[in-house]
Design an enzyme around this catalytic site. Structure first.
Site, short mmCIF file in Angstrom:
data_model
loop_
_atom_site.label_atom_id
_atom_site.label_comp_id
_atom_site.label_asym_id
_atom_site.label_seq_id
_atom_site.Cartn_x
_atom_site.Cartn_y
_atom_site.Cartn_z
N ASP A 177 0.83 -1.34 0.06
CA ASP A 177 -0.07 0.00 0.22
C ASP A 177 0.91 1.16 -0.08
OD1 ASP A 177 0.93 0.21 2.62
OD2 ASP A 177 -0.81 -0.41 3.60
N ASP A 204 -8.26 -7.54 -0.22
CA ASP A 204 -7.36 -7.47 0.79
C ASP A 204 -7.78 -7.11 2.19
OD1 ASP A 204 -5.71 -5.18 2.44
OD2 ASP A 204 -6.65 -4.63 0.40
N CYS A 210 -14.67 -27.80 5.88
CA CYS A 210 -13.37 -27.32 5.61
C CYS A 210 -12.60 -28.55 5.73
CB CYS A 210 -13.01 -26.27 6.48
SG CYS A 210 -11.33 -25.67 6.25
N CYS A 256 -8.94 -27.94 5.64
CA CYS A 256 -8.02 -27.55 6.35
C CYS A 256 -7.17 -28.32 7.29
CB CYS A 256 -7.92 -26.08 6.56
SG CYS A 256 -8.50 -25.85 8.20
N CYS A 266 -9.16 -28.11 10.59
CA CYS A 266 -10.34 -28.67 10.61
C CYS A 266 -10.20 -30.35 10.79
CB CYS A 266 -11.30 -28.34 9.53
SG CYS A 266 -11.89 -26.49 9.70
N HIS A 305 -6.69 -21.21 9.58
CA HIS A 305 -8.01 -21.68 9.14
C HIS A 305 -8.76 -20.43 8.45
CE1 HIS A 305 -12.25 -23.01 8.90
NE2 HIS A 305 -12.70 -21.99 9.40
#
Length: 370
Positions: A93, A267, A305, A307, A310, A336
Site C-alpha cells: 500500500d 485484501d 473445510c 484444512c 479442521c 484456518h
C-alpha cells in the site's frame, strides 16, 4: 508493463469477472483474496504456511516498514522478498491510510502530510514522492499511489478538495515512478459517498493510464448498502482490460458482493485479526471459539473445510488453547481463516466460469446467515 490482466470469462448470471493477473512473480487467477503481511510477515504464520493458505500474492505495509526497520534496511536485503524470504508475489500500500488513521496530529499540505509517529510521537513527513521511493525500496510487484483517505462522512466541499489533491498526488507519484517494467503503480479512486466525485476521480486517473485501479475509502464505517451503492456506480467506469482492486475488504459477504460488482482483487487484516481474538470464519457463519458452548464440543471447526486445523482438532481443544492463552490458538485460527477465504475464492471462480455465481451466493448465504 510489470503486470497485465487477462479477462477470460464473464458470468452470465451476475456479470462477475474471471481472469488472470500476470505479474513478475507469478500468474494468479482472479478474483483473488490477498492476505496482509503488515510488517513483512502474515501474523503468526511462516512462509510455507502462507503458501498453503494463499494463492501466492500477499501484502506488505509501507508505513510500518518505513518506520521499522526502515525501508533502507529492507532494501539491503533486496526488498521484502529477500528480507522475509518470501518467493511469491507482493503488493504494497502507499502508507496513506496509516498516515490518516493512526496519527491524531497531522497537517495536510499540497506538498504532503506532516504527522506524528503512532508510538513515539516524533514528527514525520510523507509526500507522494516519498511513498513511491519507499515502495521502490520495498520491491513489491504492485505498488499504490499516495492518496488521502478522508472519513466517509466528510462534507462534500472537503471531499472535493481532497480528491482533487489525491489526483494531483497521483500524477506526482506517476512522475516519480521509474520502475514501470518491474513494479506496477495503481491509481486509487476516492470520493466517499459522492458518486460525482468518485466518477471525476476515476476519469482523471484513467486518463493517466495506470496499469490497474484501486477503490479506496470503503469499509471505513459506512453501511454495507452504502459501500455496494458506490461499487455499483464506480466499478463499471474502470477499464475492462485492467485489474480492479477493492482495498481493505475481506468478509465473505462483502467479497461475494464485490465480485458480483466487478472487483478482481481484495485484501484485509480482518481474517488474522479476528483469529487472534478467537473468532473463526466458517461455512456456517462466525464462530467465537472462546464461548463456553464449545467446551465439550468434539466436532471440527467447520465440517465443510479440509484444512489441517479442521481435519485435526476439535472445537473443544481450540477453545482450550485460547482459554489457556496458548500461542498456538491464534496461529491455528489464523491458518484456518485464511484457508477458508482461499477456498471461498476458488469456489467463486468456479461458479463464475460455470455462470452460476448467483446460485452460489444464494446457497452460501443460506448457510452463512442461518
Amino acid at each position: 508493463m510489470a503486470i497485465t490482466y487477462e479477462l477470460l470469462h464473464t458470468c452470465k448470471q451476475t456479470g462477475a469477472r474471471y481472469g488472470i493477473l500476470h505479474t513478475p512473480h507469478g500468474d494468479f487467477e482472479t478474483p483473488i483474496f490477498m492476505p496482509v503481511g503488515t510488517k513483512a510477515t502474515v501474523k503468526t504464520l511462516e512462509n510455507q504456511e502462507i503458501k498453503e493458505v494463499s494463492d501466492g500474492l500477499i501484502l506488505g505495509n509501507t508505513y510500518h516498514l518505513w518506520l521499522e526497520p526502515g525501508d533502507d534496511i529492507v532494501q539491503l536485503h533486496g526488498g521484502i522478498r529477500g528480507f522475509s524470504k518470501w518467493d511469491g508475489a507482493l503488493l504494497t500500500d502507499s502508507g496513506g491510510f496509516q498516515v490518516f488513521s493512526l496519527s491524531d496530529i497531522r497537517k495536510i499540505t499540497e506538498e504532503g502530510v506532516e504527522f506524528r509517529h503512532h508510538k513515539s510521537g516524533a514528527k514525520l513527513f510523507m509526500s507522494p514522492e516519498d511513498s513511491i521511493r519507499i515502495q521502490h525500496n520495498l520491491g513489491a510487484d504492485i505498488i499504490m499511489s499516495f492518496d488521502e483517505c478522508p472519513p466517509f462522512d466528510s462534507p462534500y466541499d472537503y471531499m472535493k478538495q481532497s480528491i482533487d489533491r489525491t489526483i494531483r498526488w497521483a500524477k506526482r507519484g506517476l512522475d516519480a515512478h521509474n520502475h514501470p517494467d518491474t513494479q506496477a503503480l495503481f491509481g486509487i479512486v476516492q470520493g466517499g459517498p459522492f458518486i460525482d466525485l468518485r466518477t471525476h476521480c476515476a476519469e482523471e486517473l484513467i486518463n493517466m493510464d495506470f496499469p490497474g485501479y484501486s477503490i479506496g475509502g470503503l469499509s471505513v464505517g459506512e453501511t454495507k448498502e452504502e459501500m455496494y451503492r458506490v461499487l455499483d456506480e464506480v466499478t463499471p467506469i474502470l477499464p475492462e482490460s485492467k485489474p480492479r482492486y477493492l482495498m481493505g475488504v475481506g468478509t465473505p459477504d462483502d467479497i461475494i458482493e464485490g465480485v458480483i460488482r466487478g472487483i478482481d482483487m481484495f485484501d484485509c487484516v480482518n481474517p488474522t485479526r479476528m483469529a487472534r481474538h478467537g473468532s473463526a470464519m466458517t461455512s456456517q457463519g462466525r464462530i467465537p471459539i472462546k464461548n463456553k458452548i464449545y467446551e465439550k464440543d468434539l466436532s471440527p471447526l467447520d465440517t465443510e473445510c479440509d484444512c489441517k486445523v479442521c481435519t485435526t482438532y476439535t472445537k473443544s481443544y481450540l477453545r482450550h488453547l485460547f482459554k489457556s492463552e496458548e500461542y498456538l490458538g491464534p496461529r491455528l485460527i489464523s491458518y484456518h481463516n485464511l484457508y477458508f477465504l482461499k477456498n471461498l475464492m476458488k469456489n467463486i471462480r468456479n461458479a463464475i466460469q460455470n455462470d452460476q455465481l448467483g446460485d452460489f451466493k444464494a446457497n452460501f448465504f443460506s448457510k452463512y446467515y442461518k
